[in-house]
Design an enzyme around this catalytic site. Structure first.
Site, PDB file in Angstrom:
ATOM      1  N   ASN A   7      74.110  44.588  92.777  1.00 34.18           N
ATOM      2  CA  ASN A   7      73.839  43.159  92.635  1.00 34.18           C
ATOM      3  C   ASN A   7      73.492  42.623  94.023  1.00 34.18           C
ATOM      4  O   ASN A   7      74.373  42.428  94.845  1.00 34.18           O
ATOM      5  CB  ASN A   7      75.066  42.444  92.051  1.00 34.18           C
ATOM      6  CG  ASN A   7      74.862  40.943  91.969  1.00 34.18           C
ATOM      7  OD1 ASN A   7      73.740  40.451  92.076  1.00 34.18           O
ATOM      8  ND2 ASN A   7      75.947  40.209  91.777  1.00 34.18           N
ATOM      9  N   LYS A   9      72.368  39.773  94.815  1.00 36.34           N
ATOM     10  CA  LYS A   9      72.628  38.332  94.950  1.00 36.34           C
ATOM     11  C   LYS A   9      71.420  37.644  95.612  1.00 36.34           C
ATOM     12  O   LYS A   9      70.288  38.061  95.392  1.00 36.34           O
ATOM     13  CB  LYS A   9      73.931  38.097  95.719  1.00 36.34           C
ATOM     14  CG  LYS A   9      75.105  38.882  95.124  1.00 36.34           C
ATOM     15  CD  LYS A   9      76.442  38.461  95.638  1.00 36.34           C
ATOM     16  CE  LYS A   9      77.522  39.305  94.987  1.00 36.34           C
ATOM     17  NZ  LYS A   9      78.860  38.792  95.199  1.00 36.34           N
ATOM     18  N   HIS A  95      77.701  35.403  86.071  1.00 38.34           N
ATOM     19  CA  HIS A  95      78.433  35.802  87.276  1.00 38.34           C
ATOM     20  C   HIS A  95      79.306  34.625  87.727  1.00 38.34           C
ATOM     21  O   HIS A  95      78.895  33.461  87.605  1.00 38.34           O
ATOM     22  CB  HIS A  95      77.440  36.205  88.373  1.00 38.34           C
ATOM     23  CG  HIS A  95      78.103  36.890  89.519  1.00 38.34           C
ATOM     24  ND1 HIS A  95      78.814  36.203  90.467  1.00 38.34           N
ATOM     25  CD2 HIS A  95      78.195  38.201  89.852  1.00 38.34           C
ATOM     26  CE1 HIS A  95      79.305  37.066  91.345  1.00 38.34           C
ATOM     27  NE2 HIS A  95      78.950  38.284  90.992  1.00 38.34           N
ATOM     28  N   GLU A 154      85.062  41.256  86.412  1.00 44.55           N
ATOM     29  CA  GLU A 154      84.969  40.920  87.834  1.00 44.55           C
ATOM     30  C   GLU A 154      86.038  39.890  88.196  1.00 44.55           C
ATOM     31  O   GLU A 154      85.791  38.674  88.094  1.00 44.55           O
ATOM     32  CB  GLU A 154      83.590  40.339  88.160  1.00 44.55           C
ATOM     33  CG  GLU A 154      82.469  41.347  88.068  1.00 44.55           C
ATOM     34  CD  GLU A 154      81.426  41.111  89.159  1.00 44.55           C
ATOM     35  OE1 GLU A 154      81.119  42.054  89.875  1.00 44.55           O
ATOM     36  OE2 GLU A 154      80.946  39.977  89.298  1.00 44.55           O
TER      37      GLU A 154
END
Ligand code: PGA
Length: 233
Positions: A7, A9, A95, A154
């Site tokens: 990821n 980001k 997320h 997560e």
């Protein structure tokens, strides 16, 4: 099947992406077919990343990091699922950074998942304990085919903190997700995963792989995590 998902980001320009993929290719990674590699890249990188991956003949897929909850229409600035479907087959949703910084609720996340499924994309859905049950119930209520989704546990405290969650605790939460989803989809862990600790998660029965943030920006570390996961599977 094991999953190693990077990821990126809000990092990586197009030229940085070119460098990352060239370095990854130069490392001559031995990618076996029991491990699936996915890179969640910014929208601006997807087309070029796909082109370079094809050029080097790498077995790695790109994914988006977000999608509009709307279908195509008058929604300035939105990237919808139909647009993504020509670039990728996976998309990250929900997320915790988006929930926190962009006020994304479980309802919005469920809408995004619905748009992705309609466009034949596979959602990679991030979960944490405060809204885990609520999120899965909303998806079931919308009759989302969960076998087309991936879930990632997560925990907030583990993300970007260098303090990964206890692998036994991760296994317990993964079991809970597995129960709620009737074992219909892969379950991953994300939060301060490194080449050193990746195996401690992959060893557990209910954990099918990892989602890696910071450490995925380094192609050598990504190769190392892939090698460690391949060794374990
Ligand atoms: P991290 O990020 O690996 O840097 O903790 C994980 C994530 O947010 O997906």
């Amino acid at each position: 099947m094991r999953y190693l998902i990077g990821n990126w980001k809000s990092y990586q320009t197009i030229s940085q992406t070119q460098t990352w993929l060239t370095d990854f290719s130069n490392a001559k990674p031995k990618i076996n077919n029991r491990i699936k590699l996915i890179l969640c890249a910014p929208f601006t990188d997807l087309a070029e990343a796909k082109r370079i991956i094809h050029h080097y003949g790498l077995q790695i897929e790109v994914a988006a990091q977000d999608v509009s909850p709307f279908e195509e229409g008058k929604h300035t600035g939105e990237i919808n699922a139909k647009m993504l479907s020509e670039l990728t087959t996976y998309c990250l949703v929900g997320h915790s950074e988006r929930r926190r910084e962009f006020n994304e609720t479980s309802e919005i996340v469920a809408e995004k998942v619905a748009r992705l499924i309609e466009a034949n994309l596979s959602p990679i859905i991030c979960l944490d304990t405060p809204y885990l049950e609520e999120q899965i119930k909303l998806l079931l209520h919308k009759r989302i085919p969960l076998e087309r989704c991936l879930f990632v546990y997560e925990p907030l405290a583990a993300i970007g903190s260098g303090q990964p969650a206890d692998p036994f605790e991760v296994e317990m939460i993964a079991q809970k997700i597995s129960f709620l989803t009737e074992s219909r989809c892969p379950i991953l862990y994300g939060g301060s995963v490194t080449p050193e600790n990746v195996i401690s998660y992959a060893r557990h029965h209910c954990v099918d792989g990892v989602l890696v943030g910071g450490e995925s920006l380094n192609p050598a570390h990504f190769v190392q995590m892939m090698d460690n996961l391949s060794y374990e599977s």
